[in-house]
Design an enzyme around this catalytic site. Structure first.
Site, PDB file in Angstrom:
ATOM      1  N   THR A  41       9.547   4.996  -5.109  1.00  0.00           N
ATOM      2  CA  THR A  41       8.401   5.672  -5.714  1.00  0.00           C
ATOM      3  C   THR A  41       8.650   7.176  -5.851  1.00  0.00           C
ATOM      4  OG1 THR A  41       6.142   6.357  -5.199  1.00  0.00           O
ATOM      5  CG2 THR A  41       7.464   5.689  -3.349  1.00  0.00           C
ATOM      6  N   ASP A  42       7.944   7.802  -6.789  1.00  0.00           N
ATOM      7  CA  ASP A  42       8.029   9.265  -6.920  1.00  0.00           C
ATOM      8  C   ASP A  42       7.329   9.967  -5.752  1.00  0.00           C
ATOM      9  OD1 ASP A  42       5.379   8.720  -7.575  1.00  0.00           O
ATOM     10  OD2 ASP A  42       5.358   9.927  -9.405  1.00  0.00           O
ATOM     11  N   GLU A  43       6.546   9.202  -4.966  1.00  0.00           N
ATOM     12  CA  GLU A  43       5.776   9.843  -3.890  1.00  0.00           C
ATOM     13  C   GLU A  43       6.673  10.406  -2.790  1.00  0.00           C
ATOM     14  OE1 GLU A  43       2.117   7.813  -2.836  1.00  0.00           O
ATOM     15  OE2 GLU A  43       2.053   6.828  -4.783  1.00  0.00           O
TER      16      GLU A  43
ATOM     17  N   TYR B 227       2.803   6.096   3.932  1.00  0.00           N
ATOM     18  CA  TYR B 227       3.457   5.251   2.912  1.00  0.00           C
ATOM     19  C   TYR B 227       4.689   5.951   2.355  1.00  0.00           C
ATOM     20  CZ  TYR B 227       4.418   3.450  -1.799  1.00  0.00           C
ATOM     21  OH  TYR B 227       5.059   2.985  -2.930  1.00  0.00           O
TER      22      TYR B 227
ATOM     23  N   LYS C 214       8.717   5.013   2.620  1.00  0.00           N
ATOM     24  CA  LYS C 214       9.574   4.763   1.446  1.00  0.00           C
ATOM     25  C   LYS C 214      10.752   5.753   1.449  1.00  0.00           C
ATOM     26  CE  LYS C 214       9.197   2.216  -1.545  1.00  0.00           C
ATOM     27  NZ  LYS C 214       9.639   0.798  -1.729  1.00  0.00           N
TER      28      LYS C 214
HETATM   29  P1  NAD Z   1       2.450  -4.850  -4.017  1.00  0.00           P
HETATM   30  O1  NAD Z   1       1.781  -4.397  -2.749  1.00  0.00           O
HETATM   31  O2  NAD Z   1       1.606  -5.317  -5.147  1.00  0.00           O
HETATM   32  O3  NAD Z   1       3.460  -6.042  -3.683  1.00  0.00           O
HETATM   33  C1  NAD Z   1       4.293  -6.031  -2.575  1.00  0.00           C
HETATM   34  C2  NAD Z   1       4.835  -7.442  -2.364  1.00  0.00           C
HETATM   35  O4  NAD Z   1       5.698  -7.417  -1.219  1.00  0.00           O
HETATM   36  C3  NAD Z   1       3.750  -8.490  -2.092  1.00  0.00           C
HETATM   37  O5  NAD Z   1       3.975  -9.647  -2.858  1.00  0.00           O
HETATM   38  C4  NAD Z   1       3.909  -8.774  -0.607  1.00  0.00           C
HETATM   39  O6  NAD Z   1       3.531 -10.102  -0.244  1.00  0.00           O
HETATM   40  C5  NAD Z   1       5.398  -8.530  -0.398  1.00  0.00           C
HETATM   41  N1  NAD Z   1       5.706  -8.181   1.000  1.00  0.00           N
HETATM   42  C6  NAD Z   1       5.055  -7.258   1.769  1.00  0.00           C
HETATM   43  N2  NAD Z   1       5.595  -7.257   3.001  1.00  0.00           N
HETATM   44  C7  NAD Z   1       6.611  -8.161   3.002  1.00  0.00           C
HETATM   45  C8  NAD Z   1       7.539  -8.583   3.981  1.00  0.00           C
HETATM   46  N3  NAD Z   1       7.520  -8.090   5.221  1.00  0.00           N
HETATM   47  N4  NAD Z   1       8.457  -9.516   3.641  1.00  0.00           N
HETATM   48  C9  NAD Z   1       8.471 -10.055   2.389  1.00  0.00           C
HETATM   49  N5  NAD Z   1       7.588  -9.698   1.439  1.00  0.00           N
HETATM   50  C10 NAD Z   1       6.676  -8.752   1.736  1.00  0.00           C
HETATM   51  O7  NAD Z   1       3.391  -3.646  -4.424  1.00  0.00           O
HETATM   52  P2  NAD Z   1       3.795  -3.121  -5.872  1.00  0.00           P
HETATM   53  O8  NAD Z   1       2.791  -2.154  -6.329  1.00  0.00           O
HETATM   54  O9  NAD Z   1       4.158  -4.271  -6.723  1.00  0.00           O
HETATM   55  O10 NAD Z   1       5.114  -2.305  -5.505  1.00  0.00           O
HETATM   56  C11 NAD Z   1       6.394  -2.945  -5.481  1.00  0.00           C
HETATM   57  C12 NAD Z   1       7.448  -1.926  -5.110  1.00  0.00           C
HETATM   58  O11 NAD Z   1       7.449  -0.873  -6.064  1.00  0.00           O
HETATM   59  C13 NAD Z   1       7.198  -1.270  -3.744  1.00  0.00           C
HETATM   60  O12 NAD Z   1       8.447  -1.093  -3.122  1.00  0.00           O
HETATM   61  C14 NAD Z   1       6.579   0.075  -4.092  1.00  0.00           C
HETATM   62  O13 NAD Z   1       6.877   1.040  -3.120  1.00  0.00           O
HETATM   63  C15 NAD Z   1       7.269   0.384  -5.415  1.00  0.00           C
HETATM   64  N6  NAD Z   1       6.498   1.240  -6.355  1.00  0.00           N
HETATM   65  C16 NAD Z   1       5.184   0.944  -6.636  1.00  0.00           C
HETATM   66  C17 NAD Z   1       4.499   1.746  -7.555  1.00  0.00           C
HETATM   67  C18 NAD Z   1       3.074   1.442  -7.946  1.00  0.00           C
HETATM   68  O14 NAD Z   1       2.467   2.223  -8.693  1.00  0.00           O
HETATM   69  N7  NAD Z   1       2.486   0.329  -7.525  1.00  0.00           N
HETATM   70  C19 NAD Z   1       5.145   2.822  -8.155  1.00  0.00           C
HETATM   71  C20 NAD Z   1       6.490   3.084  -7.834  1.00  0.00           C
HETATM   72  C21 NAD Z   1       7.147   2.274  -6.927  1.00  0.00           C
HETATM   73  P1  TYD Z   2      -3.855   4.708  -5.829  1.00  0.00           P
HETATM   74  O1  TYD Z   2      -4.135   3.750  -6.929  1.00  0.00           O
HETATM   75  O2  TYD Z   2      -4.182   4.332  -4.427  1.00  0.00           O
HETATM   76  O3  TYD Z   2      -2.321   5.152  -5.956  1.00  0.00           O
HETATM   77  P2  TYD Z   2      -1.513   6.354  -5.173  1.00  0.00           P
HETATM   78  O4  TYD Z   2      -2.309   6.823  -4.044  1.00  0.00           O
HETATM   79  O5  TYD Z   2      -0.269   5.650  -4.752  1.00  0.00           O
HETATM   80  O6  TYD Z   2      -1.269   7.410  -6.214  1.00  0.00           O
HETATM   81  O7  TYD Z   2      -4.631   6.054  -6.161  1.00  0.00           O
HETATM   82  C1  TYD Z   2      -4.444   6.739  -7.387  1.00  0.00           C
HETATM   83  C2  TYD Z   2      -5.258   8.006  -7.328  1.00  0.00           C
HETATM   84  O8  TYD Z   2      -6.658   7.658  -7.310  1.00  0.00           O
HETATM   85  C3  TYD Z   2      -5.028   8.824  -6.072  1.00  0.00           C
HETATM   86  O9  TYD Z   2      -5.097  10.214  -6.400  1.00  0.00           O
HETATM   87  C4  TYD Z   2      -6.184   8.445  -5.160  1.00  0.00           C
HETATM   88  C5  TYD Z   2      -7.293   8.158  -6.127  1.00  0.00           C
HETATM   89  N1  TYD Z   2      -8.290   7.127  -5.718  1.00  0.00           N
HETATM   90  C6  TYD Z   2      -9.658   7.388  -5.829  1.00  0.00           C
HETATM   91  O10 TYD Z   2     -10.069   8.479  -6.259  1.00  0.00           O
HETATM   92  N2  TYD Z   2     -10.530   6.410  -5.460  1.00  0.00           N
HETATM   93  C7  TYD Z   2     -10.101   5.192  -4.984  1.00  0.00           C
HETATM   94  O11 TYD Z   2     -10.951   4.329  -4.637  1.00  0.00           O
HETATM   95  C8  TYD Z   2      -8.692   4.933  -4.889  1.00  0.00           C
HETATM   96  C9  TYD Z   2      -8.168   3.618  -4.359  1.00  0.00           C
HETATM   97  C10 TYD Z   2      -7.824   5.931  -5.281  1.00  0.00           C
END
Ligand code: NAD
Ligand code: TYD
Length: 350
Positions: A131-133, A156, A160
């Site tokens: 992630t960019d975070e 988080y 990461k």
């Molecule tokens: P998500 O939470 O929707 O899915 C995570 C999946 O991992 C789930 O299916 C869960 O069951 C599985 N999982 C969790 N713990 C596990 C374990 N111990 N063993 C096996 N499986 C396990 O997450 P997402 O949003 O799809 O993100 C996927 C990846 O992409 C993550 O690594 C996250 O850091 C990265 N990412 C997410 C975003 C975003 O905006 N959501 C952006 C950039 C990077």
């Molecule tokens: P989120 O979807 O949790 O992603 P991330 O924290 O990984 O960026 O949140 C996106 C943005 O929205 C973040 O600035 C937090 C804000 N947010 C709210 O304002 N209200 C909410 O209920 C949630 C879940 C997030």
């Protein structure tokens, strides 16, 4: 190629699994997922019977299980997405994030390293999805490049960042063929409704308050999830081992403007008078340590590997709303907890 994709039942993972299963019928795709609250096999109903796909229920924190799996399956590559992914949950329970995101990743690295070092193995790549975070927070100006120093603030992003460091350490120390991509916030179908956009879609639908943290001035750089999956495909097949790529669509929005746009789109879709949904906006207590702004420079990926985002945000958000409105059963199952039964009904007895 036999590829292990971890976290394939989650939001982004399910789009990556679908893309690889459909696009590469000659590859064998194993989807390893623990099925935590975020994992939902209903996300993959359309491909679950394909001959090149197999689901494996398992926990990446269980080293003995992971080692045995790698020994048995002799994978050629790993695309690692399994993680705990929600910042608010990491504030409540940081240790869970250390276990899955750090220990789980190191378990996979160890198993991949053992396999890679066997003379009989043909292990080619450990692709870590991040992630960019990890880069921390920006002020009003600036942009994250691949050279930006890591400065994570939430449990988080710290977990990461830790996992990214271990992936680089295994590449540099043991020569494990590995690479990393760091992507901005994703949105789109199958997003678990605890994250901002799907939470607000669900709340608007049900006439419930839209909780905006602080003043809604925090900025996120949004990318449609299928564009992320396409970027992973391009990087997996073309990037130099040992490299890092940022992924993002140059699409910065304040949270309040995202939600105003969503309200407007849903006024129309739900035949409500203009301005109806905005009345649901409710400013609530800010998130602890809330990063002000993320913005990602993906020009390396665009220039070197020719990837670019396929959608403008307005179009992508409308497409996302349409998906949620058309998939009421998915949303109801997720919000009621019923989705967990899908595994029992479809898989547990096999
Ligand atoms: P998500 O939470 O929707 O899915 C995570 C999946 O991992 C789930 O299916 C869960 O069951 C599985 N999982 C969790 N713990 C596990 C374990 N111990 N063993 C096996 N499986 C396990 O997450 P997402 O949003 O799809 O993100 C996927 C990846 O992409 C993550 O690594 C996250 O850091 C990265 N990412 C997410 C975003 C975003 O905006 N959501 C952006 C950039 C990077
Ligand atoms: P989120 O979807 O949790 O992603 P991330 O924290 O990984 O960026 O949140 C996106 C943005 O929205 C973040 O600035 C937090 C804000 N947010 C709210 O304002 N209200 C909410 O209920 C949630 C879940 C997030």
């Amino acid at each position: 190629m036999k590829i292990l994709i971890t976290g394939g039942a989650g939001f982004i993972g399910s789009h990556v699994v679908r893309l690889f299963v459909n696009k590469y019928p000659n590859y064998t795709i194993h989807n390893l997922d623990k099925l935590t609250y975020a994992g939902n096999l209903a996300n993959l109903k359309d491909i679950e019977k394909k001959p090149n796909y197999k689901f494996i229920k398992g926990d990446i924190v269980d080293a003995a299980f992971i080692n045995a799996l790698f020994e048995k399956e002799n994978y050629n590559a790993v695309i690692h997405l399994a993680a705990e992914s929600h910042v608010d949950r990491s504030i409540t329970n940081p240790l869970e994030f250390v276990m899955t995101n750090v220990i789980g990743t190191v378990n996979l690295l160890n198993a991949a390293k053992t396999l890679y070092q066997l003379s009989t193995s043909n292990f080619k790549l450990f692709y870590h999805v991040s992630t960019d975070e990890v880069y921390g927070a920006l002020g009003e100006t600036g942009i994250f490049t691949e050279e930006t120093a890591y400065d994570p603030h939430s449990p988080y992003s710290a977990s990461k960042a830790g996992s990214d460091h271990f992936v680089r350490a295994y590449h540099d120390t043991y020569g494990l063929p590995a690479l990393i991509s760091n992507c901005s916030n994703n949105y789109g179908p199958n997003h678990f409704p605890e994250k901002l956009i799907p939470l607000c879609i669900n709340n608007i639908k049900n006439n419930k308050p839209l909780p905006i943290y602080g003043k809604g001035e925090n900025v996120r750089d949004w990318l449609f999830v299928e564009d992320h999956a396409r970027a992973i495909d391009v990087i997996f097949h073309n990037a130099k081992v040992g490299s890092t790529y940022n992924i993002g669509g140059h699409n910065e929005w304040t949270n309040i403007n995202v939600i105003r746009l969503l309200c407007k789109i849903m006024d129309k879709k739900l035949n409500r008078a203009e301005g109806t949904n905005e009345k649901l906006i409710t400013f609530v207590k800010d998130r602890a340590g809330h990063d002000l702004r993320y913005a990602i420079d993906s020009s390396k990926l665009q220039n070197e590997l020719g990837w670019k985002p396929s959608l403008q945000f307005e179009e992508g958000l409308e497409k996302t709303v349409d998906w949620y409105l058309a998939n009421e059963a998915w949303l109801n199952d997720v919000t009621s907890g019923n989705y967990a039964k899908y595994y029992e009904e479809q898989y547990a007895k096999r």
